[in-house]
Design a protein around this motif. Structure first.
Motif, PDB file in Angstrom:
ATOM      1  N   GLU A 110      81.810  30.772  45.837  1.00  0.00           N
ATOM      2  CA  GLU A 110      81.334  30.437  44.497  1.00  0.00           C
ATOM      3  C   GLU A 110      80.294  29.327  44.535  1.00  0.00           C
ATOM      4  O   GLU A 110      79.355  29.322  43.732  1.00  0.00           O
ATOM      5  N   ASP A 111      80.440  28.381  45.463  1.00  0.00           N
ATOM      6  CA  ASP A 111      79.447  27.309  45.569  1.00  0.00           C
ATOM      7  C   ASP A 111      78.076  27.865  45.937  1.00  0.00           C
ATOM      8  O   ASP A 111      77.040  27.317  45.527  1.00  0.00           O
ATOM      9  N   ALA A 112      78.060  28.920  46.737  1.00  0.00           N
ATOM     10  CA  ALA A 112      76.789  29.549  47.113  1.00  0.00           C
ATOM     11  C   ALA A 112      76.266  30.471  46.023  1.00  0.00           C
ATOM     12  O   ALA A 112      75.050  30.643  45.873  1.00  0.00           O
ATOM     13  N   VAL A 113      77.175  31.042  45.243  1.00  0.00           N
ATOM     14  CA  VAL A 113      76.793  32.018  44.223  1.00  0.00           C
ATOM     15  C   VAL A 113      76.242  31.352  42.964  1.00  0.00           C
ATOM     16  O   VAL A 113      75.285  31.854  42.355  1.00  0.00           O
ATOM     17  N   ARG A 114      76.808  30.236  42.571  1.00  0.00           N
ATOM     18  CA  ARG A 114      76.424  29.602  41.297  1.00  0.00           C
ATOM     19  C   ARG A 114      74.920  29.359  41.177  1.00  0.00           C
ATOM     20  O   ARG A 114      74.315  29.716  40.141  1.00  0.00           O
ATOM     21  N   PRO A 115      74.266  28.755  42.173  1.00  0.00           N
ATOM     22  CA  PRO A 115      72.823  28.536  41.990  1.00  0.00           C
ATOM     23  C   PRO A 115      72.022  29.833  41.911  1.00  0.00           C
ATOM     24  O   PRO A 115      70.983  29.876  41.244  1.00  0.00           O
ATOM     25  N   VAL A 116      72.491  30.896  42.554  1.00  0.00           N
ATOM     26  CA  VAL A 116      71.790  32.174  42.484  1.00  0.00           C
ATOM     27  C   VAL A 116      71.988  32.793  41.100  1.00  0.00           C
ATOM     28  O   VAL A 116      71.045  33.362  40.528  1.00  0.00           O
ATOM     29  N   VAL A 117      73.174  32.679  40.542  1.00  0.00           N
ATOM     30  CA  VAL A 117      73.399  33.149  39.172  1.00  0.00           C
ATOM     31  C   VAL A 117      72.461  32.419  38.210  1.00  0.00           C
ATOM     32  O   VAL A 117      71.840  33.032  37.334  1.00  0.00           O
ATOM     33  N   ALA A 118      72.329  31.111  38.387  1.00  0.00           N
ATOM     34  CA  ALA A 118      71.434  30.335  37.521  1.00  0.00           C
ATOM     35  C   ALA A 118      69.991  30.832  37.634  1.00  0.00           C
ATOM     36  O   ALA A 118      69.281  30.949  36.629  1.00  0.00           O
ATOM     37  N   ILE A 119      69.562  31.150  38.843  1.00  0.00           N
ATOM     38  CA  ILE A 119      68.203  31.658  39.055  1.00  0.00           C
ATOM     39  C   ILE A 119      68.027  33.020  38.392  1.00  0.00           C
ATOM     40  O   ILE A 119      67.025  33.281  37.711  1.00  0.00           O
ATOM     41  N   LEU A 120      68.997  33.911  38.574  1.00  0.00           N
ATOM     42  CA  LEU A 120      68.903  35.246  37.971  1.00  0.00           C
ATOM     43  C   LEU A 120      68.883  35.172  36.450  1.00  0.00           C
ATOM     44  O   LEU A 120      68.123  35.910  35.793  1.00  0.00           O
ATOM     45  N   ARG A 121      69.675  34.293  35.880  1.00  0.00           N
ATOM     46  CA  ARG A 121      69.704  34.177  34.422  1.00  0.00           C
ATOM     47  C   ARG A 121      68.429  33.546  33.884  1.00  0.00           C
ATOM     48  O   ARG A 121      67.987  33.873  32.771  1.00  0.00           O
ATOM     49  N   ARG A 122      67.838  32.653  34.636  1.00  0.00           N
ATOM     50  CA  ARG A 122      66.589  32.029  34.197  1.00  0.00           C
ATOM     51  C   ARG A 122      65.393  32.950  34.392  1.00  0.00           C
ATOM     52  O   ARG A 122      64.562  33.117  33.493  1.00  0.00           O
ATOM     53  N   GLU A 123      65.279  33.575  35.569  1.00  0.00           N
ATOM     54  CA  GLU A 123      64.119  34.397  35.886  1.00  0.00           C
ATOM     55  C   GLU A 123      64.196  35.798  35.293  1.00  0.00           C
ATOM     56  O   GLU A 123      63.173  36.441  35.083  1.00  0.00           O
ATOM     57  N   ARG A 124      65.427  36.298  35.097  1.00  0.00           N
ATOM     58  CA  ARG A 124      65.677  37.588  34.460  1.00  0.00           C
ATOM     59  C   ARG A 124      64.928  38.733  35.150  1.00  0.00           C
ATOM     60  O   ARG A 124      64.194  39.517  34.523  1.00  0.00           O
ATOM     61  N   PRO A 125      65.116  38.868  36.456  1.00  0.00           N
ATOM     62  CA  PRO A 125      64.416  39.926  37.197  1.00  0.00           C
ATOM     63  C   PRO A 125      64.984  41.302  36.906  1.00  0.00           C
ATOM     64  O   PRO A 125      66.183  41.459  36.668  1.00  0.00           O
ATOM     65  N   GLN A 126      64.125  42.298  36.954  1.00  0.00           N
ATOM     66  CA  GLN A 126      64.594  43.678  36.922  1.00  0.00           C
ATOM     67  C   GLN A 126      65.029  44.119  38.322  1.00  0.00           C
ATOM     68  O   GLN A 126      65.874  44.998  38.458  1.00  0.00           O
ATOM     69  N   VAL A 127      64.440  43.492  39.354  1.00  0.00           N
ATOM     70  CA  VAL A 127      64.651  43.888  40.741  1.00  0.00           C
ATOM     71  C   VAL A 127      65.106  42.686  41.564  1.00  0.00           C
ATOM     72  O   VAL A 127      64.549  41.595  41.446  1.00  0.00           O
ATOM     73  N   MET A 128      66.111  42.917  42.394  1.00  0.00           N
ATOM     74  CA  MET A 128      66.557  41.915  43.364  1.00  0.00           C
ATOM     75  C   MET A 128      66.596  42.564  44.741  1.00  0.00           C
ATOM     76  O   MET A 128      67.030  43.708  44.876  1.00  0.00           O
TER      77      MET A 128
END
Length: 281
Positions: A110-128
């Motif tokens: 979860e410590d590694a996942v949280r910052p990536v979730v924040a990035i995905l929610r901010r950047e809102r990519p269609q593709v990862m």
């Protein structure tokens, strides 16, 4: 980010991974107006000076040098933003570095996942884009963890119950795995053999992900970008290396002008030539 902005988020383990995996694909889409965000998990602290020109340099200089190289490489590829997760390089399988509690592979997921979730929610990519589940041929702890983090982050970014303080939920429509395609390296191997160059054994014998290919991107116009980006990582590559640099971009484009991916949850037999295929806007 506006929901109408086409965006790709790429997750990588170490500085230089972004140059050797999918650089031409990112450059192609950036040229089309797509926003590209690079997420790099570690600083590559367990690397070594692999370029003979750096012989005798203090190993303590390496982390700072690698950050500068990453910035140059990302600029060459065209990334609009680089996000550093700040975890420590876990080292090769079985190395002492695996036991560092702060290394990427050892921190709680979860410590590694949280910052990536924040990035995905901010950047809102269609593709990862990340590495895939099948990594038997090169089971680096940090590469394995990139897959785990990508999988969890994609799910949790769209979960309203998870960390609402990290931003409004977002669904990543398409998740791709970058692949090691054996047919590509066989084609390159034949071209190198014609010049009297042999593929390194570990690459010549490595099993391929050819059966996972759903997506083949024509990168003939940007295939030289990966070469230039890799050269930016001057501590990590010998510019005289026959494996990496024996073939010119023009030769590469004529031999095998593609980069391949696996679209997660694609139906059996699915094939496409565009990461944004099926996405409106």
């Amino acid at each position: 980010m506006s929901s109408s902005q086409r965006t790709i988020v790429s997750l990588h383990a170490h500085p230089d991974d972004e140059a050797s995996k999918g650089a031409a694909t990112i450059a192609k889409y950036v040229a089309q107006g797509v926003r590209a965000v690079l997420v790099t998990a570690t600083g590559g602290e367990e690397g070594e000076f692999l370029n003979p020109a750096f012989k005798g340099r203090d190993p303590r200089e390496l982390p700072e040098l690698r950050m500068k190289e990453l910035a140059r490489s990302a600029e060459i590829i065209g990334y609009h933003e680089v996000e550093l997760l700040g975890f420590r390089d876990s080292g090769m399988p079985g190395s002492e570095a695996n036991n560092q509690p702060a290394c990427f592979a050892a921190v709680p997921l979860e410590d590694a996942v949280r910052p990536v979730v924040a990035i995905l929610r901010r950047e809102r990519p269609q593709v990862m884009i990340s590495y895939g589940q099948r990594q038997d041929s090169y089971p680096h702890p940090d590469h394995l963890r990139v897959y785990e983090v990508a999988k969890a982050a994609r799910d949790l970014a769209n979960d309203p119950q998870f960390a609402p303080e990290l931003g409004a939920v977002h669904r990543v429509e398409k998740w791709y795995w970058s692949l090691w395609v054996r047919s590509r390296f066989e084609a390159l191997g034949r071209a190198m053999a014609a010049k009297g160059i042999e593929l390194p054994f570990r690459m010549a014998e490595r099993a391929g992900d050819d059966d996972l290919v759903t997506t083949r991107i024509d990168v003939s116009a940007t295939i030289g970008v990966g070469r230039a980006a890799l050269l930016a990582h001057e501590t990590q590559v010998d510019p005289s290396s026959p494996f990496w640099f024996a073939l010119s971009p023009e030769e590469l484009a004529s031999i095998y002008p593609y980069e391949e991916y696996h679209l997660v949850d694609a139906p059996i037999g699915y094939q496409e030539t565009d990461l944004f295929q099926g996405i409106g806007g």
